[in-house]
Motif scaffolding. Structure first.
Motif, PDB file in Angstrom:
ATOM      1  N   GLN A  37      -3.581  -1.576  -8.591  1.00 33.37           N
ATOM      2  CA  GLN A  37      -4.786  -1.374  -7.785  1.00 33.37           C
ATOM      3  C   GLN A  37      -5.858  -0.693  -8.619  1.00 33.37           C
ATOM      4  OE1 GLN A  37      -4.559   1.302  -4.382  1.00 33.37           O
ATOM      5  NE2 GLN A  37      -6.091   0.112  -3.256  1.00 33.37           N
ATOM      6  N   LYS A  40     -11.365   1.195  -5.660  1.00 28.87           N
ATOM      7  CA  LYS A  40     -12.166   0.571  -4.599  1.00 28.87           C
ATOM      8  C   LYS A  40     -11.838  -0.912  -4.391  1.00 28.87           C
ATOM      9  CE  LYS A  40     -16.104   3.643  -5.539  1.00 28.87           C
ATOM     10  NZ  LYS A  40     -15.691   4.700  -4.609  1.00 28.87           N
ATOM     11  N   LYS A  41     -10.632  -1.317  -4.790  1.00 27.16           N
ATOM     12  CA  LYS A  41     -10.196  -2.708  -4.627  1.00 27.16           C
ATOM     13  C   LYS A  41      -8.867  -2.748  -3.880  1.00 27.16           C
ATOM     14  CE  LYS A  41     -13.397  -4.671  -7.210  1.00 27.16           C
ATOM     15  NZ  LYS A  41     -14.402  -5.583  -6.634  1.00 27.16           N
ATOM     16  N   PRO A  42      -8.545  -3.892  -3.271  1.00 32.52           N
ATOM     17  CA  PRO A  42      -7.211  -4.012  -2.659  1.00 32.52           C
ATOM     18  C   PRO A  42      -6.147  -4.140  -3.740  1.00 32.52           C
ATOM     19  CG  PRO A  42      -8.393  -6.084  -2.499  1.00 32.52           C
ATOM     20  CD  PRO A  42      -9.363  -5.090  -3.053  1.00 32.52           C
ATOM     21  N   PRO A  43      -4.891  -3.911  -3.397  1.00 31.92           N
ATOM     22  CA  PRO A  43      -3.835  -4.049  -4.398  1.00 31.92           C
ATOM     23  C   PRO A  43      -3.633  -5.519  -4.795  1.00 31.92           C
ATOM     24  CG  PRO A  43      -2.900  -3.575  -2.243  1.00 31.92           C
ATOM     25  CD  PRO A  43      -4.372  -3.451  -2.105  1.00 31.92           C
ATOM     26  N   LEU A  45      -0.849  -8.163  -6.345  1.00 28.53           N
ATOM     27  CA  LEU A  45       0.586  -8.330  -6.565  1.00 28.53           C
ATOM     28  C   LEU A  45       0.870  -8.689  -8.017  1.00 28.53           C
ATOM     29  CD1 LEU A  45       3.386  -8.454  -5.176  1.00 28.53           C
ATOM     30  CD2 LEU A  45       2.958 -10.905  -4.814  1.00 28.53           C
ATOM     31  N   LEU A  88      -4.029   2.324 -10.671  1.00 29.41           N
ATOM     32  CA  LEU A  88      -2.956   2.899  -9.861  1.00 29.41           C
ATOM     33  C   LEU A  88      -1.886   1.819  -9.719  1.00 29.41           C
ATOM     34  CD1 LEU A  88      -2.063   5.333  -8.010  1.00 29.41           C
ATOM     35  CD2 LEU A  88      -3.109   4.064  -6.120  1.00 29.41           C
ATOM     36  N   LEU A  90       1.404   0.666  -7.875  1.00 36.57           N
ATOM     37  CA  LEU A  90       2.100   0.930  -6.625  1.00 36.57           C
ATOM     38  C   LEU A  90       3.391   0.139  -6.557  1.00 36.57           C
ATOM     39  CD1 LEU A  90      -1.060   0.579  -4.395  1.00 36.57           C
ATOM     40  CD2 LEU A  90       0.267   2.682  -4.596  1.00 36.57           C
ATOM     41  N   PRO A 101       5.574  -4.644   3.578  1.00 39.23           N
ATOM     42  CA  PRO A 101       5.940  -3.711   2.513  1.00 39.23           C
ATOM     43  C   PRO A 101       5.636  -2.262   2.867  1.00 39.23           C
ATOM     44  CG  PRO A 101       4.655  -5.546   1.653  1.00 39.23           C
ATOM     45  CD  PRO A 101       4.560  -5.610   3.145  1.00 39.23           C
ATOM     46  N   PHE A 103       4.891   1.249   0.993  1.00 39.67           N
ATOM     47  CA  PHE A 103       4.402   1.597  -0.333  1.00 39.67           C
ATOM     48  C   PHE A 103       4.793   3.011  -0.727  1.00 39.67           C
ATOM     49  CE2 PHE A 103       1.580  -1.809  -1.703  1.00 39.67           C
ATOM     50  CZ  PHE A 103       1.450  -2.543  -0.540  1.00 39.67           C
TER      51      PHE A 103
ATOM     52  N   TYR B  36      -3.359  -1.620   6.902  1.00 35.23           N
ATOM     53  CA  TYR B  36      -2.865  -0.500   6.104  1.00 35.23           C
ATOM     54  C   TYR B  36      -3.979   0.520   5.939  1.00 35.23           C
ATOM     55  CZ  TYR B  36       1.389  -2.936   4.530  1.00 35.23           C
ATOM     56  OH  TYR B  36       2.612  -3.559   4.456  1.00 35.23           O
ATOM     57  N   LEU B  44      -0.511   3.215   0.034  1.00 39.87           N
ATOM     58  CA  LEU B  44      -0.904   2.599   1.300  1.00 39.87           C
ATOM     59  C   LEU B  44       0.170   2.844   2.358  1.00 39.87           C
ATOM     60  CD1 LEU B  44      -2.097   0.603  -1.097  1.00 39.87           C
ATOM     61  CD2 LEU B  44      -2.837  -0.683   0.894  1.00 39.87           C
ATOM     62  N   PHE B  90      -7.327  -1.306   4.933  1.00 39.76           N
ATOM     63  CA  PHE B  90      -7.180  -2.678   4.452  1.00 39.76           C
ATOM     64  C   PHE B  90      -6.513  -3.548   5.516  1.00 39.76           C
ATOM     65  CE2 PHE B  90      -8.416  -2.293   0.077  1.00 39.76           C
ATOM     66  CZ  PHE B  90      -8.094  -0.990  -0.297  1.00 39.76           C
ATOM     67  N   GLY B 104      -7.815  -8.124   2.524  1.00 40.27           N
ATOM     68  CA  GLY B 104      -9.256  -7.986   2.613  1.00 40.27           C
ATOM     69  C   GLY B 104      -9.725  -6.990   1.561  1.00 40.27           C
TER      70      GLY B 104
END
Lengths: 112, 113
Positions: A37, A40-43, A45, A88, A90, A101, A103, B36, B44, B90, B104
């Motif tokens: 991650q 300021k962004k989504p994780p 995969l 980061l 995760l 999931p 986390f 999340y 998260l 999220f 998102g």
């Protein structure tokens, strides 16, 4: 035990170093994940293990090498990283691949 | 292809006021939906999920969300927010045909005292 633990919390490494991130869960989950991650962004995969076998590898560079020694542990071995790999990292686990999931708190990685 | 849109990058709201965080998705197959929350410098945490059944889903910390299939939406609501709700939220969907979550971009909830 209802949590995913990750060590270390913070890691600073040079581009020539080799280090490992560790993840552990004791919830009996059979799917385990590594996500990356950026701020300021989504994780995103990276890898998925199902029953200790690598199920999904999202075209991650070979300088990242996952390992699942047993059903409770997941490692991510790092070698020759680039500064843009700072992020980061995760770990997550779920009952099966279809589950939501859970986390861990993440490892904040800085590559100098 | 599936996608998830969180319409607001930031939502400022006064403490004790209600809030709605919007999430829309597009998919040609059935989906499962998740919200999340990520508190500063943390991982998260799953707030709630919709798998099937009642379209109104209650989650932790007083949050709830409603699945609207015709609008392809899964908006998150809380009737009265607190300073401790300051976080990034999220929305994610998992297509029935796939095991991977589609995320998102996130909405930052800012609580004003």
């Amino acid at each position: 035990d209802t949590e995913v633990t990750q060590t270390p919390k913070h890691l600073v490494m040079g581009m020539t170093n080799k280090k490992s991130l560790k993840c552990e869960q004791h919830m009996g989950h059979r799917a385990m994940y590594w996500y990356k991650q950026k701020a300021k962004k989504p994780p995103e995969l990276m890898f998925v293990y199902s029953y200790e076998k690598l199920s999904i590898n999202e075209s991650v560079p070979s300088r990242f090498s996952p390992e699942c020694p047993n059903s409770s542990l997941l490692n991510l071995h790092l070698h020759a990283l680039q500064p843009e790999d700072s992020a980061l990292y995760l770990c997550a686990s779920s009952l099966g691949l279809a589950g939501a999931p859970f986390f861990g708190p993440g490892t904040r990685l800085t590559v100098l | 292809a599936q996608s998830v849109t969180q319409l607001d990058s930031q939502v400022p709201v006064f403490e004790e006021a209600p809030v709605e965080l919007r999430c829309n998705y597009s998919s040609s197959v059935s989906v499962y939906l998740f919200w999340y929350v990520q508190y500063p410098n943390q991982g998260l945490q799953l707030l709630l999920k919709y798998l099937s059944g009642s379209t109104l889903v209650k989650g932790i910390n007083g949050f709830e969300a409603e699945f609207n299939k015709s609008q392809t939406s899964f908006h998150l609501r809380k009737p009265s927010v607190h300073i401790s709700d300051t976080a990034e939220y999220f929305c994610a969907v998992r297509p029935d045909s796939n095991y991977q979550l589609i995320w998102g971009a996130g909405t930052k909830l800012i609580i004003k005292p």
